[in-house]
Design a protein around this motif. Structure first.
Motif, PDB file in Angstrom:
ATOM      1  N   ASN A   1     -13.471   4.379  -1.454  1.00 18.53           N
ATOM      2  CA  ASN A   1     -12.471   3.028  -1.286  1.00 18.53           C
ATOM      3  C   ASN A   1     -10.470   3.409  -1.146  1.00 18.53           C
ATOM      4  OD1 ASN A   1     -11.657   0.629  -2.345  1.00 18.53           O
ATOM      5  ND2 ASN A   1     -13.404   0.211  -2.730  1.00 18.53           N
TER       6      ASN A   1
ATOM      7  N   ASP B   1     -16.127   0.452  -2.006  1.00 17.47           N
ATOM      8  CA  ASP B   1     -16.809   1.597  -2.687  1.00 17.47           C
ATOM      9  C   ASP B   1     -17.922   2.682  -1.547  1.00 17.47           C
ATOM     10  OD1 ASP B   1     -15.331   1.583  -4.986  1.00 17.47           O
ATOM     11  OD2 ASP B   1     -16.640   0.562  -5.765  1.00 17.47           O
TER      12      ASP B   1
ATOM     13  N   HIS C   1      -9.596   1.982  -5.239  1.00 21.04           N
ATOM     14  CA  HIS C   1     -10.915   3.203  -5.844  1.00 21.04           C
ATOM     15  C   HIS C   1     -10.938   4.422  -5.585  1.00 21.04           C
ATOM     16  CE1 HIS C   1     -12.572  -0.796  -6.999  1.00 21.04           C
ATOM     17  NE2 HIS C   1     -11.965  -0.823  -7.646  1.00 21.04           N
TER      18      HIS C   1
END
Length: 459
Positions: free
Chosen positions: A276, A222, A279
């Protein structure tokens, strides 16, 4: 306009390709894509680059590599099948792989580079076909056609200055330009690769050369954490940091971003967003120029590296001898060894080295030559050495910072053998034993990132 780079885990299989397609569709400003070779699909899997290295080694030994080539082809075939691509796409990929040993290479090193580069090249070709199949206009961009020129070091090349002139003059096609990362061409037309992980470098080069508004680097995390998650459980994510903070942390061992890759972006002052693939809506970590940056915290991140050694010398009136340090550096130069740091006192000096440059025989030879050159009263090789890097743009404004760092280390029983503050005042380097390194990181992290009533005792 944005340049977007996707790492090997982001392009490992068909389901990951689908996530990348969705990311590209989500923002039309993403006009240049850089691909890595397919990475691991699961723990224990083999990266395509590693399979290509096996293929190259077999070619050098003149051995049959049919099974390895089949395995490589199957990786691309599985992705093509997931999207129902025209069989002609895979026919071209398969043919190029099987024809590799028949190509002419300058020497064995260039053969290795040429084989390795196919992982990125064929993945870019495949991604171009996938994007067009999914309704996104895309064009494959061969680095040679773009003018990405590199130095004559086949497996550790650096970008040449004329690359940026070529990119300035390059007319980008409509839609998405898909460029393989990791390699460029020498002045003699041979493929040479950057160091491992060099697709990051290609992305930064293109962001600079095309004057991108943003360079997005997609991986499988992330963003950048304030400490190594293997050392500190669930560390805070860094929302924004400067180029030089990232460089300091990368040097110290942060593995999220290839540390050399940031240099072309710095030259072009291009903001970088680490995100990411799994994500994509998470904000990630922004890496920005120092100008106008206002730090919110004293410390941005803490990292430890445990691959160092040190040569310690003691001699009375050492500081009075002209040329003492020069003699030491000449010994290192003769052995092709670079040094990292050289803290000193009036009678003492320590040379901190990356221990991975030496073996036992070279250590002995270096110490013997130093003894003969400068005749120290004490000469010791210290192999139990770790460096803790504490980094933050806000450190220069924080009064009593060193005390705030050293107090929790003392409480955790960590002995500090060296303290060195960088001239930029954004980093503090601490030397300690390897056994103490993780405790040191935890103790400093607790002191700066965890509220007092939530802190745990560090053992």
């Amino acid at each position: 306009m944005r340049v977007v780079k996707f790492g090997g885990s982001s392009l490992a299989n068909g389901s990951q390709f689908a996530k990348v397609v969705a990311i590209m569709k989500a923002n039309p400003a993403r006009q240049v894509m850089v691909t890595s070779a397919p990475g691991k699909r699961h723990p224990g899997d083999v990266k395509v680059t590693d399979l290509l290295i096996q293929y190259a080694q077999a070619a050098l030994r003149h051995e049959n590599a049919t099974e390895v080539v089949k395995e490589i082809v199957a990786r691309y075939q599985a992705i093509a099948d997931d999207f129902g691509l025209d069989p002609q796409v895979m026919q071209q990929i398969s043919e190029e792989l099987y024809q590799l040993p028949k190509k002419t290479f300058t020497n064995h090193d260039y053969l290795m580079a040429g084989f390795k580069a196919r992982g990125e090249k064929l993945n870019a070709f495949l991604m171009t076909a996938v994007l067009n199949h999914e309704g996104i206009e895309a064009t494959y961009g061969e680095p040679k056609d773009l003018g990405i020129m590199v130095t004559d070091d086949p497996n550790d090349a650096e970008v040449s200055r004329e690359t940026y002139t070529h990119l300035e003059a390059f007319s980008r096609p409509l839609g998405v330009l898909v460029v393989p990362g990791f390699y460029g061409y020498t002045s003699k037309g041979a493929i040479a690769t950057f160091s491992r992980g060099g697709s990051d470098i290609t992305g930064a080069i293109l962001a600079n050369g095309f004057h991108a508004d943003l360079y997005e680097n997609f991986t499988d995390v992330d963003g950048v954490a304030a400490a190594d998650p293997r050392v500190v459980a669930n560390p805070q994510m860094i929302q924004e940091m400067t180029y030089r903070e990232m460089r300091e942390l990368s040097y110290g061992g942060f593995g999220v971003f290839h540390d050399e890759a940031i240099l072309p972006a710095i030259a072009g002052q291009i903001p970088i967003n680490l995100k990411n693939t799994n994500h994509p809506d998470a904000p990630g970590t922004m890496i920005v120029p120092e100008q106008h940056f206002v730090p919110k915290h004293a410390i941005t991140g803490i990292v430890s590296s445990q691959h160092f050694g040190a040569i310690y010398l003691h001699r009375y009136l050492l500081n009075k001898e002209v040329g003492f340090t020069l003699k030491l550096l000449q010994v290192l130069e003769r052995h092709g060894i670079s040094y990292e740091h050289m803290p000193s006192g009036i009678d003492d000096l320590t040379i901190i080295l990356d221990d991975r440059q030496l073996n036992e025989a070279k250590r002995k030879a270096v110490c013997d030559e130093i003894q003969a050159a400068v005749h120290p009263d004490v000469l010791k090789w210290i192999d139990d050495y770790a460096i803790i890097m504490v980094v933050g743009e806000g450190m220069a404004q924080r009064t009593g910072l060193i005390q705030t760092i050293l107090q929790p280390l003392a409480s955790a029983g960590v002995h500090v053998s060296m303290i060195n503050e960088g001239a930029s005042q954004i980093s503090l380097m601490l030397g300690t034993s390897r056994e103490s390194a993780n405790r040191a990181v935890k103790a400093i992290y607790n002191a700066f990132f965890i509220p007092i009533n939530q802190r745990l005792e560090v053992h």
